[in-house]
Design a protein around this motif. Structure first.
Motif, PDB file in Angstrom:
ATOM      1  N   VAL A 192      -1.217  10.942   4.541  1.00  0.00           N
ATOM      2  CA  VAL A 192      -1.434   9.727   5.321  1.00  0.00           C
ATOM      3  C   VAL A 192      -2.502   9.967   6.377  1.00  0.00           C
ATOM      4  O   VAL A 192      -2.507  11.003   7.055  1.00  0.00           O
ATOM      5  N   ALA A 239       0.835  -1.210   0.000  1.00  0.00           N
ATOM      6  CA  ALA A 239       0.000   0.000   0.000  1.00  0.00           C
ATOM      7  C   ALA A 239       0.868   1.259   0.000  1.00  0.00           C
ATOM      8  O   ALA A 239       0.650   2.193  -0.780  1.00  0.00           O
ATOM      9  N   VAL A 240       1.887   1.262   0.856  1.00  0.00           N
ATOM     10  CA  VAL A 240       2.745   2.437   1.017  1.00  0.00           C
ATOM     11  C   VAL A 240       3.575   2.707  -0.247  1.00  0.00           C
ATOM     12  O   VAL A 240       3.575   3.818  -0.776  1.00  0.00           O
ATOM     13  N   VAL A 270       1.207   1.611   9.021  1.00  0.00           N
ATOM     14  CA  VAL A 270       1.539   2.556   7.949  1.00  0.00           C
ATOM     15  C   VAL A 270       2.461   3.669   8.460  1.00  0.00           C
ATOM     16  O   VAL A 270       3.467   3.996   7.830  1.00  0.00           O
ATOM     17  N   ILE A 313      -3.016   7.802   1.659  1.00  0.00           N
ATOM     18  CA  ILE A 313      -2.974   6.431   2.167  1.00  0.00           C
ATOM     19  C   ILE A 313      -3.791   6.401   3.452  1.00  0.00           C
ATOM     20  O   ILE A 313      -3.533   7.181   4.369  1.00  0.00           O
ATOM     21  N   ASP A 354      -4.760   0.568   3.134  1.00  0.00           N
ATOM     22  CA  ASP A 354      -4.156  -0.679   3.595  1.00  0.00           C
ATOM     23  C   ASP A 354      -5.247  -1.422   4.358  1.00  0.00           C
ATOM     24  O   ASP A 354      -5.559  -1.079   5.493  1.00  0.00           O
ATOM     25  N   ALA A 413       1.350   3.738  -3.227  1.00  0.00           N
ATOM     26  CA  ALA A 413       0.812   5.099  -3.121  1.00  0.00           C
ATOM     27  C   ALA A 413       1.860   6.126  -3.565  1.00  0.00           C
ATOM     28  O   ALA A 413       1.561   7.054  -4.323  1.00  0.00           O
TER      29      ALA A 413
END
Length: 274
Positions: free
Chosen positions: A92, A25-26, A52, A42, A127, A29
């Motif tokens: 984030v 996911a990180v 995360v 995210i 995520d 992104a």
């Protein structure tokens, strides 16, 4: 039926713990933001034990809880105050800082919060972790696609099969799920062709394994795409992001075409009236 504008929201989910949903996911992104040159948010959708912030070395007290408490009344200003900007440029929304807070999140509030976020951010990566609960399903419902992470082993294949059964009961179309094969390159791996045959699905993206690198990235809080952009893993993320950009463009083209035919219909009807 009227077509809704694509929200460009993608939930990364893995039925099996430790398959790498957070790392994917990180890194995805950050890569997506580079390629689209648009804001990407995210969301740490692992409300319990989310990592995360750790992956990105963000020290903040802000979390999704700050938005949940204002679920019905969120505006852009409030959202921008809560989300945290990472040095890479991505935004984030961290997971709650306590288990009690995490357990207090209700799907209906979460739904409102995500819809508010979709009005502020043109692209969102969630995520989704590896627990299938009401909140995870809420993220999936509001997503264009689910990026399902699997590893090249039989346990993972069985999990994917079961997950695909769940998507049927949720009445998701088969093409809503995109398979990401993670941690490939070991001798005992089930081969890609085998996997595609067994699951009767195409693999959308493939990421090689490098456990030492993955661990040092997590411990330093520097995602691989920033730490070592020439690494084969970084290249793999670039490929997957390219694939996602194509998906986004296709969805937009479909949407515009549908809008056009809709307005043509309206014009036809009104000219009949005239």
């Amino acid at each position: 039926e009227s077509v809704s504008k694509p929200k460009n929201t993608f939930t990364v989910f893995s039925p099996k713990g430790g398959a790498g949903s957070t790392t994917i996911a990180v890194n995805l992104a950050i890569t997506l933001q580079k390629q689209l040159k648009e804001d990407v948010l995210i969301i740490d959708g692992k409300h319990l034990f989310g990592h995360v912030s750790l992956c990105l070395n963000l020290r903040t007290g802000n979390s999704i809880t700050d938005l949940i408490t204002h679920a019905g009344t969120l505006d852009q200003r409030m959202i921008k105050q809560v989300v945290v900007r990472h040095i890479s440029g991505v935004y984030v929304l961290p997971s709650p800082s306590s288990i009690t807070e995490a357990q207090g999140i209700r799907p209906e509030d979460l739904c409102k919060v995500v819809q508010s976020l979709q009005q502020v951010f043109p692209n969102i990566i969630v995520d989704g972790g590896n627990h299938l609960n009401e909140n995870t399903v809420t993220y999936m419902d509001l997503s264009e696609k689910i990026l399902l992470v699997l590893n090249p082993d039989l346990a993972s294949l069985r999990d994917v099969r079961q997950f695909m059964d769940v998507t049927k009961t949720l009445s998701y179309p088969a093409e809503k799920t995109l398979l990401i094969l993670n941690l490939i390159g070991r001798k005992a791996d089930v081969k890609r062709e085998e996997i595609e045959k067994i699951l009767n699905m195409k693999i959308f993206g493939r990421i090689p394994a490098d456990e030492n690198l993955a661990l040092s990235c997590l411990n330093e809080g520097i995602p691989i795409i920033l730490k070592n952009p020439r690494h084969p893993i970084a290249k793999a993320y670039e490929e997957i992001a390219k694939g996602l950009v194509t998906q986004i463009q296709d969805m937009n083209t479909e949407y515009l075409a549908a809008m056009k035919s809709e307005s043509t219909e309206i014009l036809k009807k009104s000219s009949k009236l005239g």
